[in-house]
Design a protein around this motif. Sequence first.
Motif, PDB file in Angstrom:
ATOM      1  N   GLN A 274      15.444  11.993 -38.920  1.00  0.00           N
ATOM      2  CA  GLN A 274      15.036  12.949 -39.944  1.00  0.00           C
ATOM      3  C   GLN A 274      16.245  13.822 -40.274  1.00  0.00           C
ATOM      4  OE1 GLN A 274      12.171  12.974 -41.459  1.00  0.00           O
ATOM      5  NE2 GLN A 274      10.447  12.593 -40.095  1.00  0.00           N
ATOM      6  N   TYR A 314      10.858   5.748 -34.672  1.00  0.00           N
ATOM      7  CA  TYR A 314      11.273   5.230 -35.978  1.00  0.00           C
ATOM      8  C   TYR A 314      10.102   4.575 -36.704  1.00  0.00           C
ATOM      9  CZ  TYR A 314      13.867   2.382 -39.383  1.00  0.00           C
ATOM     10  OH  TYR A 314      14.330   1.801 -40.534  1.00  0.00           O
ATOM     11  N   GLU A 315       9.938   4.925 -37.977  1.00  0.00           N
ATOM     12  CA  GLU A 315       8.930   4.318 -38.845  1.00  0.00           C
ATOM     13  C   GLU A 315       9.652   3.569 -39.957  1.00  0.00           C
ATOM     14  OE1 GLU A 315       5.310   6.944 -39.519  1.00  0.00           O
ATOM     15  OE2 GLU A 315       6.814   8.452 -38.966  1.00  0.00           O
ATOM     16  N   THR A 317       8.743   1.823 -42.352  1.00  0.00           N
ATOM     17  CA  THR A 317       8.165   1.895 -43.706  1.00  0.00           C
ATOM     18  C   THR A 317       8.395   3.254 -44.360  1.00  0.00           C
ATOM     19  OG1 THR A 317       6.022   2.546 -42.757  1.00  0.00           O
ATOM     20  CG2 THR A 317       6.386   0.192 -43.156  1.00  0.00           C
ATOM     21  N   ASP A 318       8.948   4.194 -43.607  1.00  0.00           N
ATOM     22  CA  ASP A 318       9.266   5.514 -44.138  1.00  0.00           C
ATOM     23  C   ASP A 318      10.640   5.454 -44.792  1.00  0.00           C
ATOM     24  OD1 ASP A 318      10.386   8.196 -44.264  1.00  0.00           O
ATOM     25  OD2 ASP A 318       8.742   8.871 -42.997  1.00  0.00           O
ATOM     26  N   GLN A 321      13.454   7.834 -43.568  1.00  0.00           N
ATOM     27  CA  GLN A 321      13.912   7.478 -42.226  1.00  0.00           C
ATOM     28  C   GLN A 321      14.803   6.241 -42.269  1.00  0.00           C
ATOM     29  OE1 GLN A 321      11.392   7.266 -38.841  1.00  0.00           O
ATOM     30  NE2 GLN A 321      10.245   9.114 -39.306  1.00  0.00           N
ATOM     31  N   LYS A 343       8.010   4.348 -33.614  1.00  0.00           N
ATOM     32  CA  LYS A 343       6.934   5.313 -33.391  1.00  0.00           C
ATOM     33  C   LYS A 343       5.634   4.539 -33.278  1.00  0.00           C
ATOM     34  CE  LYS A 343       4.764   9.460 -35.305  1.00  0.00           C
ATOM     35  NZ  LYS A 343       4.755  10.444 -36.407  1.00  0.00           N
TER      36      LYS A 343
END
Length: 396
Positions: A274, A314-315, A317-318, A321, A343
Amino acid sequence: MNSPVGFDQIILQQGELISDKLHMLRVEQFPPNATKGLRQFSLAEVASYLGVTQSNIKKLHLEGKGPVPTTSASGRRSYTAEQMLELRRYLDKNGRPGKKPYLPHRSEGEDLQVISVVNFKGGSGKTTTTSHLAQHLALTGHRVLAIDLDPQASLTALYGIQPELDQTGSLYEALRYDEDRQSITSVIRPTNFPGLDIVPANLELQEYEYDTPLAAASKDSNEGRLFFTRITEVLADVEDQYDIVLIDCPPQLGYLTLTALTASTSVLITVHPQMLDIMSMSQFLLMLGGILESMNSAGAGINLNWFRYVVTRYEPTDGPQAQMVGFMQALFPNQMLQNHMLKSTAISDAGITKQTLYEIDRSQFNRQTYDRAIGSLNAVNGEITDLIHRAWGRDV
């Protein structure tokens, strides 16, 4: 007229209340003596950790070789962690010459690996990273010592220890500057994982931050000025008993963290992708670099086999990020772990009961969620294991 209760008394009372309630929960969760046990492992898990096929293990069982597993009514085999280690010893002793050893203990000439897990910012996943890495290394046959160097004692709590109630010592007992200093052997405790021991933390660790500058200013002793050698000296007492030492550092750049870093052969820096976390890490690196530069001039150089950034929570699909991860990979292609810790609700749900994903049975979760999370952890931990083995000069 009653005097109002002071803030200090309120805080102490509430701290004691929370501690009592947590102990009650611990007794309920780990009866009868509030000590953690460990589940059994399926045949598939055992084969994966040992690096053999399931049919190979079945054959050994049918031939009456190795430990006897628990067999369910449906014929499914499962092994305790102790039996897994027994099976590993059997395979190592009876394996074919020239094959990769099943007991990956370090040999003569291979140095003890000391890995510090650090970040300036709390909540970056240091304890989660340390705990899962320690257990993975133990399950794959290494002898591991985990040191909780954070006075908040989160890693300690994961192993079912409540410092304020269990009256456990911490590494402070081996670091202190007075006549009460003890060997690290007095504070090492076994865990529920064979091959994995822990040095718990407690609030007394914070005393090291106050003691060190006082000792450094003392004209009667040189110990404070050489504080950075202290953990190296401490580990000399147990060096022959372990392959790897993992140190969960506090989220601050104090004397505890600096002492750990100067004892380290490798460093893991946890990164939550982030923007605010990356900005915080930038300040951490600038401050750390400046301090280490000064220490290097004073003769306290840090000689690392490797250091890596490990992305946590960690995502993929974000979008932001993913951009942050791409940004770091472009800047530091040789220092980023290729695998990231995803995550997952599975990891956070396990943490609610003071457990890791390696302690929770797959059947307790949505299997797709569990498989995704454990696959992520195994990939990260496997990559770190390869780095350790390369530092020993082994083929990977």
